[in-house]
Design a protein around this motif. Structure first.
Motif, PDB file in Angstrom:
ATOM      1  N   GLY A  80       0.739  -1.121  -0.041  1.00 30.75           N
ATOM      2  CA  GLY A  80      -0.061  -0.027  -0.005  1.00 30.75           C
ATOM      3  C   GLY A  80       0.705   1.305  -0.089  1.00 30.75           C
ATOM      4  N   PRO A  81       0.154   2.357   0.112  1.00 33.10           N
ATOM      5  CA  PRO A  81      -1.331   2.543   0.558  1.00 33.10           C
ATOM      6  C   PRO A  81      -1.922   2.128  -0.835  1.00 33.10           C
ATOM      7  CG  PRO A  81      -0.393   4.833   0.016  1.00 33.10           C
ATOM      8  CD  PRO A  81       0.980   3.778  -0.115  1.00 33.10           C
ATOM      9  N   TRP A  82      -3.136   1.685  -0.390  1.00 37.60           N
ATOM     10  CA  TRP A  82      -4.266   1.260  -1.385  1.00 37.60           C
ATOM     11  C   TRP A  82      -5.108   2.438  -1.570  1.00 37.60           C
ATOM     12  CZ3 TRP A  82      -4.036  -3.134  -4.438  1.00 37.60           C
ATOM     13  CH2 TRP A  82      -3.012  -4.249  -3.763  1.00 37.60           C
ATOM     14  N   THR A  83      -5.758   2.619  -2.894  1.00 38.48           N
ATOM     15  CA  THR A  83      -6.851   3.511  -3.023  1.00 38.48           C
ATOM     16  C   THR A  83      -7.900   3.405  -2.477  1.00 38.48           C
ATOM     17  OG1 THR A  83      -7.348   2.625  -5.191  1.00 38.48           O
ATOM     18  CG2 THR A  83      -5.726   4.201  -5.324  1.00 38.48           C
ATOM     19  N   LYS A  84      -8.878   4.113  -2.237  1.00 36.82           N
ATOM     20  CA  LYS A  84     -10.169   4.131  -1.778  1.00 36.82           C
ATOM     21  C   LYS A  84     -11.036   3.044  -2.526  1.00 36.82           C
ATOM     22  CE  LYS A  84     -14.355   6.480  -0.342  1.00 36.82           C
ATOM     23  NZ  LYS A  84     -15.149   7.841  -0.138  1.00 36.82           N
ATOM     24  N   PRO A  85     -11.710   2.147  -1.954  1.00 37.10           N
ATOM     25  CA  PRO A  85     -12.338   1.231  -2.706  1.00 37.10           C
ATOM     26  C   PRO A  85     -13.046   1.878  -3.918  1.00 37.10           C
ATOM     27  CG  PRO A  85     -12.195   0.196  -0.357  1.00 37.10           C
ATOM     28  CD  PRO A  85     -11.757   1.708  -0.439  1.00 37.10           C
ATOM     29  N   THR A  86     -12.934   1.274  -5.074  1.00 34.27           N
ATOM     30  CA  THR A  86     -14.127   1.825  -6.073  1.00 34.27           C
ATOM     31  C   THR A  86     -15.068   0.908  -6.561  1.00 34.27           C
ATOM     32  OG1 THR A  86     -12.289   3.360  -7.031  1.00 34.27           O
ATOM     33  CG2 THR A  86     -14.141   2.692  -8.492  1.00 34.27           C
ATOM     34  N   TYR A  87     -16.384   1.502  -6.379  1.00 32.40           N
ATOM     35  CA  TYR A  87     -17.491   0.198  -6.741  1.00 32.40           C
ATOM     36  C   TYR A  87     -17.490  -0.045  -8.081  1.00 32.40           C
ATOM     37  CZ  TYR A  87     -22.351  -1.066  -7.517  1.00 32.40           C
ATOM     38  OH  TYR A  87     -23.441  -2.091  -7.910  1.00 32.40           O
ATOM     39  N   LEU A  88     -17.843  -1.274  -8.361  1.00 36.38           N
ATOM     40  CA  LEU A  88     -17.932  -1.948  -9.818  1.00 36.38           C
ATOM     41  C   LEU A  88     -19.440  -2.378 -10.003  1.00 36.38           C
ATOM     42  CD1 LEU A  88     -14.859  -4.636 -10.191  1.00 36.38           C
ATOM     43  CD2 LEU A  88     -15.482  -2.422 -11.524  1.00 36.38           C
ATOM     44  N   GLY A 122      -3.771  -3.769 -23.653  1.00 35.63           N
ATOM     45  CA  GLY A 122      -3.995  -2.632 -22.874  1.00 35.63           C
ATOM     46  C   GLY A 122      -5.395  -2.445 -22.195  1.00 35.63           C
ATOM     47  N   LYS A 123      -6.399  -3.517 -22.574  1.00 31.64           N
ATOM     48  CA  LYS A 123      -7.658  -3.340 -22.344  1.00 31.64           C
ATOM     49  C   LYS A 123      -7.660  -4.113 -21.094  1.00 31.64           C
ATOM     50  CE  LYS A 123      -9.943  -2.902 -26.671  1.00 31.64           C
ATOM     51  NZ  LYS A 123     -10.909  -3.351 -27.398  1.00 31.64           N
ATOM     52  N   HIS A 124      -8.714  -3.769 -20.173  1.00 28.17           N
ATOM     53  CA  HIS A 124      -8.959  -4.382 -18.824  1.00 28.17           C
ATOM     54  C   HIS A 124     -10.432  -4.976 -19.018  1.00 28.17           C
ATOM     55  CE1 HIS A 124      -5.494  -2.262 -17.521  1.00 28.17           C
ATOM     56  NE2 HIS A 124      -6.067  -1.161 -18.010  1.00 28.17           N
ATOM     57  N   TYR A 125     -10.552  -6.279 -18.135  1.00 30.97           N
ATOM     58  CA  TYR A 125     -11.743  -6.918 -17.969  1.00 30.97           C
ATOM     59  C   TYR A 125     -12.193  -7.353 -16.584  1.00 30.97           C
ATOM     60  CZ  TYR A 125     -11.304  -7.114 -23.210  1.00 30.97           C
ATOM     61  OH  TYR A 125     -10.952  -6.690 -24.444  1.00 30.97           O
ATOM     62  N   VAL A 126     -13.360  -7.487 -16.269  1.00 29.30           N
ATOM     63  CA  VAL A 126     -13.609  -7.881 -15.082  1.00 29.30           C
ATOM     64  C   VAL A 126     -14.715  -9.146 -15.352  1.00 29.30           C
ATOM     65  CG1 VAL A 126     -15.851  -6.410 -14.996  1.00 29.30           C
ATOM     66  CG2 VAL A 126     -15.147  -7.599 -12.809  1.00 29.30           C
ATOM     67  N   ALA A 127     -14.475 -10.186 -14.637  1.00 30.17           N
ATOM     68  CA  ALA A 127     -15.393 -11.394 -14.650  1.00 30.17           C
ATOM     69  C   ALA A 127     -15.870 -11.871 -13.286  1.00 30.17           C
ATOM     70  CB  ALA A 127     -14.544 -12.734 -14.912  1.00 30.17           C
ATOM     71  N   VAL A 128     -17.140 -12.271 -13.214  1.00 29.34           N
ATOM     72  CA  VAL A 128     -17.717 -12.231 -12.004  1.00 29.34           C
ATOM     73  C   VAL A 128     -19.007 -13.414 -12.061  1.00 29.34           C
ATOM     74  CG1 VAL A 128     -19.501 -10.657 -12.323  1.00 29.34           C
ATOM     75  CG2 VAL A 128     -18.763 -10.914  -9.911  1.00 29.34           C
ATOM     76  N   LEU A 129     -19.543 -13.938 -10.835  1.00 31.94           N
ATOM     77  CA  LEU A 129     -20.686 -14.658 -11.108  1.00 31.94           C
ATOM     78  C   LEU A 129     -21.590 -13.726 -11.149  1.00 31.94           C
ATOM     79  CD1 LEU A 129     -22.267 -17.425 -10.647  1.00 31.94           C
ATOM     80  CD2 LEU A 129     -21.756 -17.198  -8.224  1.00 31.94           C
ATOM     81  N   GLU A 130     -22.585 -13.952 -12.043  1.00 36.08           N
ATOM     82  CA  GLU A 130     -23.846 -13.272 -11.888  1.00 36.08           C
ATOM     83  C   GLU A 130     -25.195 -14.039 -11.159  1.00 36.08           C
ATOM     84  OE1 GLU A 130     -27.260 -11.592 -15.278  1.00 36.08           O
ATOM     85  OE2 GLU A 130     -26.125 -13.236 -15.535  1.00 36.08           O
ATOM     86  N   ALA A 183     -17.200  -8.653 -18.525  1.00 38.37           N
ATOM     87  CA  ALA A 183     -17.195  -7.074 -18.987  1.00 38.37           C
ATOM     88  C   ALA A 183     -15.834  -6.493 -19.438  1.00 38.37           C
ATOM     89  CB  ALA A 183     -18.256  -6.408 -18.447  1.00 38.37           C
ATOM     90  N   GLU A 184     -15.954  -5.485 -20.294  1.00 35.98           N
ATOM     91  CA  GLU A 184     -14.474  -4.619 -20.309  1.00 35.98           C
ATOM     92  C   GLU A 184     -14.925  -3.761 -19.143  1.00 35.98           C
ATOM     93  OE1 GLU A 184     -11.909  -1.902 -23.310  1.00 35.98           O
ATOM     94  OE2 GLU A 184     -13.883  -2.937 -24.196  1.00 35.98           O
ATOM     95  N   VAL A 185     -13.858  -3.145 -18.524  1.00 37.30           N
ATOM     96  CA  VAL A 185     -13.837  -2.286 -17.449  1.00 37.30           C
ATOM     97  C   VAL A 185     -12.747  -1.260 -17.586  1.00 37.30           C
ATOM     98  CG1 VAL A 185     -12.349  -3.560 -15.943  1.00 37.30           C
ATOM     99  CG2 VAL A 185     -13.989  -2.045 -15.021  1.00 37.30           C
ATOM    100  N   ASP A 186     -13.129   0.076 -17.451  1.00 35.60           N
ATOM    101  CA  ASP A 186     -12.199   1.174 -17.436  1.00 35.60           C
ATOM    102  C   ASP A 186     -11.695   1.321 -16.085  1.00 35.60           C
ATOM    103  OD1 ASP A 186     -11.072   3.760 -18.236  1.00 35.60           O
ATOM    104  OD2 ASP A 186     -12.524   4.428 -16.372  1.00 35.60           O
ATOM    105  N   LEU A 187     -10.247   1.365 -16.282  1.00 38.87           N
ATOM    106  CA  LEU A 187      -9.291   1.611 -15.063  1.00 38.87           C
ATOM    107  C   LEU A 187      -8.690   2.832 -15.278  1.00 38.87           C
ATOM    108  CD1 LEU A 187      -7.973  -1.890 -14.413  1.00 38.87           C
ATOM    109  CD2 LEU A 187      -9.865  -1.023 -13.385  1.00 38.87           C
ATOM    110  N   PRO A 188      -8.414   3.554 -14.173  1.00 37.44           N
ATOM    111  CA  PRO A 188      -9.005   3.258 -12.634  1.00 37.44           C
ATOM    112  C   PRO A 188     -10.548   3.636 -12.288  1.00 37.44           C
ATOM    113  CG  PRO A 188      -7.726   5.362 -12.863  1.00 37.44           C
ATOM    114  CD  PRO A 188      -7.883   4.843 -14.303  1.00 37.44           C
ATOM    115  N   GLY A 189     -11.026   4.260 -13.432  1.00 39.66           N
ATOM    116  CA  GLY A 189     -12.476   4.529 -12.942  1.00 39.66           C
ATOM    117  C   GLY A 189     -13.322   3.742 -12.515  1.00 39.66           C
ATOM    118  N   GLY A 190     -13.382   2.420 -13.328  1.00 38.98           N
ATOM    119  CA  GLY A 190     -14.428   1.472 -12.548  1.00 38.98           C
ATOM    120  C   GLY A 190     -15.747   1.210 -13.560  1.00 38.98           C
ATOM    121  N   GLN A 191     -15.831   2.171 -14.641  1.00 38.04           N
ATOM    122  CA  GLN A 191     -17.032   1.970 -15.262  1.00 38.04           C
ATOM    123  C   GLN A 191     -16.827   0.634 -15.990  1.00 38.04           C
ATOM    124  OE1 GLN A 191     -15.047   4.542 -15.516  1.00 38.04           O
ATOM    125  NE2 GLN A 191     -15.846   6.090 -14.231  1.00 38.04           N
TER     126      GLN A 191
END
Length: 549
Positions: free
Chosen positions: A115-123, A138-146, A162-170
């Motif tokens: 750390g220090p770690w950034t404040k948690p960003t909601y996904l 250079g693209k980033h992806y998030v995988a999760v259980l629906e 889904a593709e995810v924007d980093l660091p914004g988390g969109q």
């Protein structure tokens, strides 16, 4: 090569996410209702792991009132080579009642693993067990259980990417890619890897019980279509027999217990490559009590060596899918068998950073080091999910001695201080100094909670001279004996008889309705209670846990 024993991280260290950066290996694990949250361990040799830090240590997430086994689940570590940043994804499971698993997923980043770690960003709140993948372009992806809540649909749901924007988390458009690659069902914890032109999707399956496993599929494009491993079976499990369990959202699957294996419940793994090109999976496992299907230590971290076969599929080096109690690691390595022991005398205004607290954080409002003693101010009862004054460490063996020396003067029958074993607010064992019922003297007594029922062993009571006692709990395969002495050179005396504490295990507690109990793990603790004025203080001279494996 050197042969080492599993688990590599004993005690509550489930859902391991392993990462290598340079010569350093890191593993992040779940912490549920415990603070500080998200343990991060470090190793240079894959065999010896030390707790390095916690990712959530400043009250970023409120865990007060958390029901077993909700809380912080399945952290995922990753490293973005293009930016040189560490990333951590995790979910906060807030509610499990009615099978409505309400979870919020977050991401954080840091320039250093400590750390220090950034404040948690909601996904997202679509489900749980998020992971990040940083692609070569250079693209980033998030995988999760629906998480699936509709009647008549395969539970627990789809794995989505889904593709995810980093660091914004969109988060971009979700793509449903699979409900699993075997018939074990209950897929979760998706993790993406890229190897020889394929995207590989690693999943946990079979539920958190004895049918647990790791399964795999692959695709040429990240959103699929994914083809399953042609074996149709997990690539790692403790129960290699075929199981058809589609549609079962989760289950203990006690019928899948393997009587020929020392380790059970092997599953939920993550993949790492050594600098020399060897491949390993860190995964969770459990060690039941002998002759029983109860697991006091919860789910621990294990390691298996893997290989890529000629068809490009990942498999264990021996070609089987049965998790092993021993594994070969590179180099000449010796495991430190005493690494999990604790002997803390609270010197230099410091206490061991392995201490954790259920439901809330540690602060000087209630815990402090002074003159070589740990001072714990009593607050809520141990039944509380809000503010119990507990300093605890993970139990890491089925055979150990827990010992402390406590000084405490109770002015009211609601004031106590002592030592014990703890699973959650409904399940614990507490050896404490308290007032006698006639309020005349300080006595030593045992108090126990079993699935929310309180039992006070008031027949086994000893008067404590000078408000000071050394206390020892001898734990052996779910059975405990209590000893005390009032002089440092005196002989130890036994208090009461043998206490059956086997229920302080994942399968023995009363978790959320619909669950098999819990899947967290047993802790040892020192603590204090003051339901009178919140003014009394337990004074502890030392805290030791010596394992006897």
């Amino acid at each position: 090569m050197s042969k080492i024993q599993n688990p590599i991280i004993p005690g509550m260290a489930p859902d391991p996410s392993i990462l290598r950066v340079g010569e350093d290996y890191y593993i992040a694990t779940s912490t549920f209702h415990w603070q500080p949250a998200i343990q991060i361990f470090h190793s240079r040799d894959l065999a010896n792991w030390k707790l390095l830090t916690y990712a959530l240590s400043a009250g970023e997430i409120d865990l007060q009132g958390t029901n077993t086994p909700a809380g912080i689940w399945a952290p995922h570590l990753s490293y973005d080579k293009q930016t040189g940043k560490y990333w951590l994804a995790f979910c906060h499971l807030q509610n499990m009642a009615g099978r409505e698993f309400n979870a919020e997923s977050y991401i954080m980043s840091a320039d250093q693993i400590t750390g220090p770690w950034t404040k948690p960003t909601y996904l997202t709140s679509i489900g749980f067990d998020p992971s990040l993948f940083h692609d070569e372009d250079g693209k980033h992806y998030v995988a999760v259980l629906e998480w699936e809540t509709r009647e008549g649909y395969q539970a627990p749901g789809h794995i989505v990417i889904a593709e995810v924007d980093l660091p914004g988390g969109q988060v971009g458009e979700w793509h449903r890619v699979t409900t699993g690659f075997t018939t074990r069902g209950c897929v979760e914890a998706p993790q993406l890897y890229k190897h020889d032109g394929y995207y590989y999707l690693l999943l946990a399956s079979g539920g958190t019980g004895y049918a647990h496993g790791v399964e795999i599929g692959r695709a040429k494009e990240i959103f699929g279509p994914y083809e399953p491993n042609p074996t149709g079976e997990p690539i790692i499990t403790s129960a290699p027999h075929h199981l058809f369990s589609l549609g079962d959202p989760d289950a203990g699957h006690f019928e899948m217990y393997n009587p020929h294996s020392r380790i059970q419940k092997s599953g939920h793994g993550s993949l790492v490559e050594t600098p020399a090109g060897r491949w390993y999976i860190a995964h969770l496992m459990s060690r039941p009590l002998p002759g029983q299907k109860l697991n006091p230590l919860g789910r621990e971290t294990s390691l298996q060596e893997m290989r890529w076969n000629q068809a490009g599929w990942l498999e264990m080096v021996d070609g089987s899918n049965l998790a092993k109690a021993e594994v070969d690691v590179p180099g000449t390595v010796k495991q430190d068998q005493q690494a999990s022991d604790i002997d803390d005398h609270f010197a230099a205004d410091h206490y061991d950073h392995r201490f954790m607290t259920p439901y809330h954080g540690q602060s000087r409002d209630w815990v402090a080091v002074q003159d070589g003693h740990l001072l714990i101010s009593g607050r809520n009862s141990l039944f509380s999910q809000v503010a119990p004054s507990i300093m605890a460490t993970r139990a890491t063996s089925l055979h150990y001695d827990l010992q402390t020396k406590v000084t405490f003067h109770p002015d009211h029958y609601s004031e106590t201080a002592g030592v014990g074993l703890y699973y959650d607010a409904n399940n614990w064992f507490y050896v404490r100094l308290c007032q006698s019922d006639d309020e005349r003297v300080t006595v030593l007594r045992v108090l126990q909670a079993k699935q929310g029922t309180r039992k006070d062993y008031y027949w086994d009571e000893v008067v404590v001279p000078n408000d000071q006692a050394e206390l020892r709990i001898h734990y052996d395969n779910g059975q405990a004996q209590v000893y005390y002495r009032f002089a440092s050179a005196g002989a130890w005396q036994q208090l009461g008889g043998r206490y059956d504490l086997a229920y302080l295990s994942d399968e023995g507690v009363n978790g959320e309705p619909g669950e098999i109990g819990g899947f967290t793990g047993l802790f040892n603790f020192i603590g204090a209670v003051d339901a009178y004025q919140h003014q009394s203080v337990g004074k502890f001279a030392y805290y030791s846990v010596h394992n006897r494996d």
